[in-house]
Scaffold this motif. Sequence first.
Motif, short mmCIF file in Angstrom:
data_model
loop_
_atom_site.label_atom_id
_atom_site.label_comp_id
_atom_site.label_asym_id
_atom_site.label_seq_id
_atom_site.Cartn_x
_atom_site.Cartn_y
_atom_site.Cartn_z
N CYS A 27 1.07 -1.14 0.06
CA CYS A 27 -0.11 0.00 0.20
C CYS A 27 1.21 0.91 -0.11
O CYS A 27 1.98 1.23 0.38
CB CYS A 27 -0.58 0.21 1.13
SG CYS A 27 -2.29 -1.19 1.46
N LYS A 29 2.15 4.53 1.57
CA LYS A 29 1.70 4.91 3.47
C LYS A 29 2.35 7.08 2.90
O LYS A 29 3.74 6.86 2.20
CB LYS A 29 2.69 4.12 3.97
CG LYS A 29 1.81 3.35 4.44
CD LYS A 29 3.13 2.41 4.83
CE LYS A 29 2.53 1.33 5.55
NZ LYS A 29 3.42 0.33 6.48
N CYS A 48 3.01 -4.25 3.32
CA CYS A 48 1.91 -3.81 5.07
C CYS A 48 2.46 -4.88 5.97
O CYS A 48 3.01 -6.02 5.68
CB CYS A 48 0.95 -4.57 4.45
SG CYS A 48 -0.60 -2.76 4.03
N THR A 54 -5.61 -4.24 3.49
CA THR A 54 -6.56 -3.42 3.53
C THR A 54 -5.26 -2.41 3.27
O THR A 54 -5.06 -2.13 3.91
CB THR A 54 -8.41 -2.76 4.22
OG1 THR A 54 -8.71 -4.40 4.20
CG2 THR A 54 -8.47 -1.92 3.34
N CYS A 55 -5.55 -1.61 2.07
CA CYS A 55 -5.10 -0.29 2.06
C CYS A 55 -5.94 0.78 2.36
O CYS A 55 -7.16 0.57 1.58
CB CYS A 55 -4.89 0.48 1.23
SG CYS A 55 -3.25 -1.32 0.33
N LYS A 72 -2.54 7.70 3.72
CA LYS A 72 -2.37 6.69 3.87
C LYS A 72 -1.73 5.47 4.28
O LYS A 72 -0.76 5.89 4.34
CB LYS A 72 -1.74 6.91 2.03
CG LYS A 72 -2.55 7.55 0.77
CD LYS A 72 -1.98 7.70 -0.49
CE LYS A 72 -2.65 8.40 -1.19
NZ LYS A 72 -3.92 7.45 -2.02
N CYS A 74 -2.12 1.18 6.07
CA CYS A 74 -2.24 -0.20 5.74
C CYS A 74 -3.69 -0.04 7.07
O CYS A 74 -2.61 0.53 7.87
CB CYS A 74 -1.63 -1.34 5.40
SG CYS A 74 -0.10 -1.25 4.76
N ASP A 109 -2.60 -4.65 -4.63
CA ASP A 109 -1.73 -4.06 -4.20
C ASP A 109 -1.49 -2.42 -4.66
O ASP A 109 -2.44 -3.12 -6.06
CB ASP A 109 -0.24 -4.55 -5.17
CG ASP A 109 0.03 -6.49 -4.11
OD1 ASP A 109 -0.05 -6.22 -3.02
OD2 ASP A 109 0.43 -6.41 -4.49
N ASN A 112 -4.02 1.82 -3.09
CA ASN A 112 -4.78 3.47 -3.37
C ASN A 112 -4.00 4.26 -3.53
O ASN A 112 -4.01 5.54 -3.01
CB ASN A 112 -4.54 3.17 -1.80
CG ASN A 112 -2.74 3.20 -1.30
OD1 ASN A 112 -3.02 2.60 -1.53
ND2 ASN A 112 -3.50 3.48 0.40
#
Length: 141
Positions: A27, A29, A48, A54-55, A72, A74, A109, A112
């Motif tokens: 994700c 971040k 993550c 989940t993102c 943003k 995980c 992957d 987000n």
Amino acid sequence: MEIFMEVLIIFAVVMVYLCTDCHGLMCYKCENERNNFLCVGEYNLKQCDSGFDTCQTTVSYSEVSEQLSIIKTCTKNSSCHLQIKEHSESVPCDQTGSSWICTTCCNEDACNLNTATSKASFSFVLSYMNIFLYLSIKCII
């Protein structure tokens, strides 16, 4: 020799399957960035920790600061959807108030990449346009 090749192919397929499951979700971040461009650099794409499936992207606006804030991260799917429910968000997110929070959840992957709102996405597009114009002018000169 033919049996050896079949076993080798089966082994390779199993290893690829296992490795794709064991690497964990990737994700983007970032914490409290003002535009999406600052969140989606190659260095922001992180693996993550185990248990996070989940993102999540959360975009908020405060009338007091008159600024967007993008986060943003995980998380767990249940936590992400609980946050959406807590803010009674509709789809698309209601951005008409003086202060608001929009959250999106996804499970693939780098899913987000985009933001949860059109305002933050517009900021992202403007950032790219500025870079493009700068590079264009630099190439001309």
